[in-house]
Design an enzyme around this catalytic site. Structure first.
Site, mmCIF file in Angstrom:
data_model
loop_
_atom_site.group_PDB
_atom_site.id
_atom_site.type_symbol
_atom_site.label_atom_id
_atom_site.label_comp_id
_atom_site.label_asym_id
_atom_site.label_seq_id
_atom_site.Cartn_x
_atom_site.Cartn_y
_atom_site.Cartn_z
ATOM 1 N N LYS A 7 0.818 -1.219 0.000
ATOM 2 C CA LYS A 7 0.000 0.000 0.000
ATOM 3 C C LYS A 7 0.849 1.265 0.000
ATOM 4 C CE LYS A 7 -4.429 -1.487 1.763
ATOM 5 N NZ LYS A 7 -5.480 -1.311 2.789
ATOM 6 N N LYS A 32 -4.636 -9.775 -6.757
ATOM 7 C CA LYS A 32 -5.849 -9.889 -5.956
ATOM 8 C C LYS A 32 -6.934 -8.948 -6.488
ATOM 9 C CE LYS A 32 -5.810 -7.895 -1.943
ATOM 10 N NZ LYS A 32 -5.560 -7.430 -0.588
ATOM 11 N N LYS A 68 -10.314 -3.156 -4.246
ATOM 12 C CA LYS A 68 -11.024 -1.884 -4.416
ATOM 13 C C LYS A 68 -10.117 -0.832 -5.018
ATOM 14 C CE LYS A 68 -13.216 -2.687 0.026
ATOM 15 N NZ LYS A 68 -13.220 -2.324 1.433
HETATM 16 P P1 TYM Z 1 -10.684 -5.158 3.655
HETATM 17 O O1 TYM Z 1 -11.651 -4.068 3.886
HETATM 18 O O2 TYM Z 1 -9.571 -4.960 2.691
HETATM 19 O O3 TYM Z 1 -11.453 -6.472 3.199
HETATM 20 C C1 TYM Z 1 -12.565 -6.962 3.926
HETATM 21 C C2 TYM Z 1 -12.576 -8.470 3.903
HETATM 22 O O4 TYM Z 1 -12.598 -8.937 2.559
HETATM 23 C C3 TYM Z 1 -11.528 -9.855 2.366
HETATM 24 N N1 TYM Z 1 -11.022 -9.703 0.994
HETATM 25 C C4 TYM Z 1 -10.882 -10.709 0.125
HETATM 26 N N2 TYM Z 1 -11.143 -12.020 0.233
HETATM 27 C C5 TYM Z 1 -10.898 -12.791 -0.844
HETATM 28 N N3 TYM Z 1 -10.426 -12.298 -2.015
HETATM 29 C C6 TYM Z 1 -10.147 -10.986 -2.174
HETATM 30 N N4 TYM Z 1 -9.693 -10.511 -3.333
HETATM 31 C C7 TYM Z 1 -10.374 -10.119 -1.061
HETATM 32 N N5 TYM Z 1 -10.213 -8.787 -0.859
HETATM 33 C C8 TYM Z 1 -10.615 -8.544 0.412
HETATM 34 C C9 TYM Z 1 -10.481 -9.471 3.381
HETATM 35 O O5 TYM Z 1 -9.626 -10.553 3.664
HETATM 36 C C10 TYM Z 1 -11.334 -9.084 4.559
HETATM 37 O O6 TYM Z 1 -11.711 -10.229 5.307
HETATM 38 N N6 TYM Z 1 -7.719 -5.018 7.664
HETATM 39 C C11 TYM Z 1 -8.995 -5.472 7.168
HETATM 40 C C12 TYM Z 1 -10.188 -4.953 7.936
HETATM 41 C C13 TYM Z 1 -10.112 -5.153 9.416
HETATM 42 C C14 TYM Z 1 -10.307 -6.365 10.107
HETATM 43 C C15 TYM Z 1 -10.155 -6.039 11.496
HETATM 44 C C16 TYM Z 1 -10.624 -7.663 9.713
HETATM 45 C C17 TYM Z 1 -9.836 -4.187 10.330
HETATM 46 N N7 TYM Z 1 -9.871 -4.724 11.570
HETATM 47 C C18 TYM Z 1 -10.269 -7.005 12.479
HETATM 48 C C19 TYM Z 1 -10.746 -8.629 10.727
HETATM 49 C C20 TYM Z 1 -10.579 -8.303 12.078
HETATM 50 C C21 TYM Z 1 -9.134 -5.027 5.729
HETATM 51 O O7 TYM Z 1 -8.526 -4.096 5.292
HETATM 52 O O8 TYM Z 1 -10.104 -5.681 5.054
#
Ligand code: TYM
Length: 332
Positions: A111, A194, A197
């Site tokens: 990032k 991957k 967004k």
């Molecule tokens: P974020 O917002 O990027 O994504 C949210 C969830 O979607 C999953 N994900 C994917 N799974 C499969 N294939 C993909 N291409 C893909 N892109 C995203 C992510 O693995 C996630 O489960 N850091 C985290 C948010 C967060 C969080 C937490 C999660 C903050 N605090 C505590 C669990 C527990 C994030 O940026 O997810």
């Protein structure tokens, strides 16, 4: 007691990866566990967010959770910034986590890119806040996509170091739940990247709010190779784009990869893509429609988030107090 925590950032459109890697699994887990689901707005501002858009995205992600089948009465659904324990515990974890641990985080490297000096300090300590999200509730299980695995390992390290340094058993060692056939959904334009967004081309992802026409277009244009589908799953190795579309079909249809390959063995990708489009429309369009309905009544979404924040706070506050006492913060 088993307790689930997970979150999604309100940064633009939710896509199929968020749905298959996370939200859809949450819907299934909510009947088996006590669940806390969070729109992580504090994580979102680690990169610039327009305030108006952040508010809109926060509501939209909450609507997506509900439209996908999360029941805000049996689960707790709220936005992170409303529960101050996240920030307070994160500071303590900033003092537990080691620089060396953070330096290994691949997501920060991706990032921050080449211009690392210009990344926010928040982006760097992001995994500490994520650990605080989970451990403010002493959650034991965290359902996420594969890309979050390294952050959860750091969360385990923080919990263990805290327990060790203070000679307590305060925090559980959390278990990641990485479930289903699409734990890492890849870009439709490049099977080695991957689905994300932040990818500039919207053609690289299927958004939860895409129309039927958009879904058909994107899947039709999705990159593949010239070979037909193989007759066993091993034949997908070294064919990342083909494997990705098969995984998506399997996850959406609740089938194993093997079953999908058996069903379409020897068929061309144009036949398979038509079937995949139909399946994606059948599964995703009702969610988009329900999201649109929910978004008409902002007051209702805000009420859900307010109620969730209150219930989340009631769990987190005593845990935060316990941690503050352990650390030696005086409460005169
Ligand atoms: P974020 O917002 O990027 O994504 C949210 C969830 O979607 C999953 N994900 C994917 N799974 C499969 N294939 C993909 N291409 C893909 N892109 C995203 C992510 O693995 C996630 O489960 N850091 C985290 C948010 C967060 C969080 C937490 C999660 C903050 N605090 C505590 C669990 C527990 C994030 O940026 O997810």
């Amino acid at each position: 007691m088993a307790r689930i925590f997970s979150g999604v950032q309100p940064t633009g459109n939710l896509h199929l990866g968020n749905y298959l890697g996370a939200i859809r699994n949450w819907v299934r887990l909510q009947t088996q566990y006590e669940c806390i689901f969070c729109v992580v707005d504090m994580h979102a501002i680690t990169v610039w967010q327009d305030p108006k858009e952040l508010r809109a995205s926060t509501r939209e992600v909450a609507a997506a959770f509900i439209a996908s089948g999360i029941d805000p009465k049996s689960c707790i659904l709220f936005n992170q910034s409303q529960v101050s324990a996240h920030a307070e515990l994160a500071w303590i974890f900033n003092c537990v986590a080691r620089l060396g641990w953070l330096n290994r985080m691949t997501q920060f490297k991706e990032k921050a890119g080449k211009d690392r000096e210009n990344a926010s300090a928040g982006l760097y300590v992001y995994p500490n806040l994520m650990a605080a999200d989970i451990l403010a509730y002493k959650a034991t299980h965290v359902p996420v996509g594969e890309d979050q695995k390294q952050h959860l390992e750091l969360c385990r390290d923080i919990a263990q170091k805290f327990n060790h340094d203070y000679g307590t058993e305060t925090f559980p060692v959390v278990e990641p739940l990485i479930l289903g056939e699409a734990t890492r959904v890849m870009s439709l334009r490049d099977g080695t990247r991957k689905m994300s967004k932040s990818e500039p081309s919207d053609m690289s992802r299927i958004n939860l709010t895409d129309s039927a026409d958009q879904i058909v277009q994107k899947i039709r244009k999705a990159k593949t190779d010239p070979e037909p589908l193989p007759d066993n799953a091993a034949g997908l190795e070294a064919r990342p784009e083909a494997a990705n579309l098969v995984n998506i079909y399997a996850a959406l249809g609740d089938l194993s990869r093997d079953a999908v390959v058996a069903q379409f063995a020897g068929k061309t990708f144009s036949v398979f893509k038509d079937a995949l489009s139909q399946l994606a429309i059948e599964k995703l369009n009702p969610i988009a429609e329900r999201m649109r309905e929910l978004m008409q009544d902002q007051g209702q979404i805000d009420a859900v988030l307010r109620d969730g924040a209150e219930r989340a706070n009631a769990i987190a506050q005593p845990i935060l107090r316990e941690v503050q006492d352990t650390v030696g913060f005086l409460r005169p």
